[in-house]
Design an enzyme around this catalytic site. Structure first.
Site, PDB file in Angstrom:
ATOM      1  CB  CYS A   2      42.793  44.312  30.225  1.00  0.00           C
ATOM      2  SG  CYS A   2      44.405  44.254  29.478  1.00  0.00           S
ATOM      3  CG  ASP A  15      41.193  40.384  28.378  1.00  0.00           C
ATOM      4  OD1 ASP A  15      41.933  39.924  27.497  1.00  0.00           O
ATOM      5  OD2 ASP A  15      41.631  40.856  29.446  1.00  0.00           O
TER       6      ASP A  15
END
EC number: 3.1.6.14
Length: 488
Positions: A27, A262
């Site tokens: 992330c 992401d």
């Protein structure tokens, strides 16, 4: 499947990129790459911790002023809006708390820390607002949708606008909206050829996974897969509401809309129950759909693109001179507008610095030191020497991945994805040594690249010239930089 409206309203009304990648399958490094247009070795966010530069004071001081939203606000006169998950450690007391509003945002509605659906705190332009667990007023995906619709209705019409809406879904804890909790009951994680098989001739972290997985592990990953789909139904609703509001306000035809993620996620491949962080397609490949002025509907592009290209593309749309930035990515605007005979890259860099302490996990004494986040059955998500760098190559003739690990083995993995799309067979020991040398050299060049040098011709570009002498003169310094344990 859960994103049918998104596919229809964005993908079918514009362009779908079938080869979109993240330079780090985690992330915080990935989100930092989106914001800065830079590879991790240039923005120095290496993991999800403050020590790894995730929303640290150093990040705030050095990188935030140069993100593409900051440039849009200060140089292009845009009103900028953010809602949702920013960086995993955002709001940490040691880094300014929720009062910190990153440079460049006119409207700021950011989630404190990592993904949640209920019982969370938002920073509303620097002031904390707590939410509870009442679905009708607190379910985060819907809250983000409502805040975004409010901005579209009340923003200034004298300035152009940029919005970034970052839903934690489908991140764990995978809490679906009540009306969607019984959907997809007969859905299971895909049983591809690499599902629940031993990762033969792969890095030790993959080799240590227990094969076959236990029934409880399979049940767990199937349940996770199902719940992730359920949470995405609310994201699909959010997209539909936004598109409809833009249309109602008469702004849809002159607005670009990007949809992406992401990182990818594995659910059972090579007997790894769930997570990301690995170098394989299932973790580094992401969706990317774009619609907007000048983009013909129902287009698919096979061009090799990465999330470092999003910032340059949006700045290009805004008319900003990209030569004034330090971004590593390339503008996708020529592809989106259908340019012919376009010179484009044949490779992107993927790099990851493993997390874990150099001690043995007491619950898994048989494993090597440094493992972290171990599931039942001692299948571990990560380790401090799960540190690697890869070149992902796509050209007219080749579809390859070359990876090197920073470990005592200096382990190498190479895959020919044309013949082996599931990346089952590591061909590192059987590939032509000259080709291996070229890929190793290209990897070192990309790992020390910055800005324009990240876009130089790759091994499979016609303009590429290979000088083996450079491998030996550069190798030491590049390796030192590449695997620095303390990038800050």
């Amino acid at each position: 499947t859960p994103l049918k409206k998104t596919k229809a309203l964005i993908g079918e009304m514009g362009m779908t990129f079938s080869s979109a990648y993240v330079p780090s399958a985690l992330c915080c490094p990935s989100r930092a790459s989106i914001l800065t247009g830079k590879y991790p070795h240039n923005h120095h966010v290496v993991n999800n911790t403050l020590e790894g530069n995730c929303s640290s004071k150093s990040w705030q001081k050095i990188q935030e002023p140069n993100t593409f939203p900051a440039i849009l606000r200060s140089m292009c006169g845009y009103q900028t809006f953010f809602a949702g998950k920013y960086l995993n450690e955002y709001g940490a007391p040691d880094a300014g708390g929720l009062e910190h509003v990153p440079l460049g945002w006119s409207y700021w509605y950011a989630l404190e820390k990592n993904s949640k659906y209920y019982n969370y705190t938002l920073s509303i332009n620097g002031k904390a607002r707590k939410h509870g667990e009442n679905y009708s007023v607190d379910y985060l995906t819907d809250v983000l949708a409502n805040i975004s619709l409010g901005f579209l209705d009340y923003k200034s019409n004298s300035e152009p606008f940029f919005m970034m809406i970052s839903t934690p879904a489908p991140h764990s804890p995978w809490t679906a909206a009540p009306q969607y909790q019984k959907t997809f009951q007969n859905v299971f994680a895909p049983r591809n050829k690499n599902f629940n098989i031993h990762g033969t001739n792969k890095h030790w972290l993959i080799r240590q996974a227990k094969t076959p997985m236990t029934n409880s592990s399979i049940q767990f990953l199937d349940n996770a897969f199902r719940k992730r789909w359920q949470t995405l139904l609310s994201v699909d609703d959010l997209v539909e509401k936004l598109v409809k509001r833009l249309e109602f306000n008469g702004e849809l035809n002159n607005t670009y809309i990007f949809y992406t993620s992401d990182n990818g996620y594995h659910t059972g491949q090579f007997s790894l129950p769930i997570d990301k962080r690995q170098l394989y397609e299932f973790d580094i490949k992401v969706p990317l759909l774009v619609r907007g002025p000048g983009i013909k509907p129902n287009q698919t592009s096979k061009m090799l693109v990465a999330n470092i290209d999003l910032g340059p593309t949006i700045l290009d749309i805004a008319g900003y001179n990209l030569n004034k930035t330090q971004m590593d990515g390339m503008s996708l605007l020529p592809i989106l507008k259908g340019a012919r005979n376009l010179t484009w890259r044949s490779d992107v860099l993927v790099e990851y610095q493993g997390e874990g302490r150099d001690v043995t996990d007491p619950t898994c004494p048989s494993l090597s030191p440094g493992v972290s986040q171990c599931f039942p059955d001692c299948v571990c998500e990560d380790a401090y020497n799960n540190t690697y760098a890869c070149v992902r190559t796509m050209s007219a003739r080749w579809n390859l991945q070359y990876c090197e690990f920073d470990d005592q083995e200096v382990f190498v993995e190479v895959y020919n994805l044309t013949a082996d799309p599931d990346q089952i067979t590591n061909i590192a020991k059987s590939i032509d040594p000259e080709l291996l040398g070229k890929m190793n050299y290209r990897l070192m060049m990309l790992q020390s690249c910055s800005g324009p040098t990240c876009r130089t011709p790759g091994v499979f570009d016609p303009g590429y010239r290979f000088d083996p002498r450079l491998m030996f003169s550069n190798q030491g310094s590049v390796r030192t930089r590449r695997f620095s344990k303390h990038p800050l």
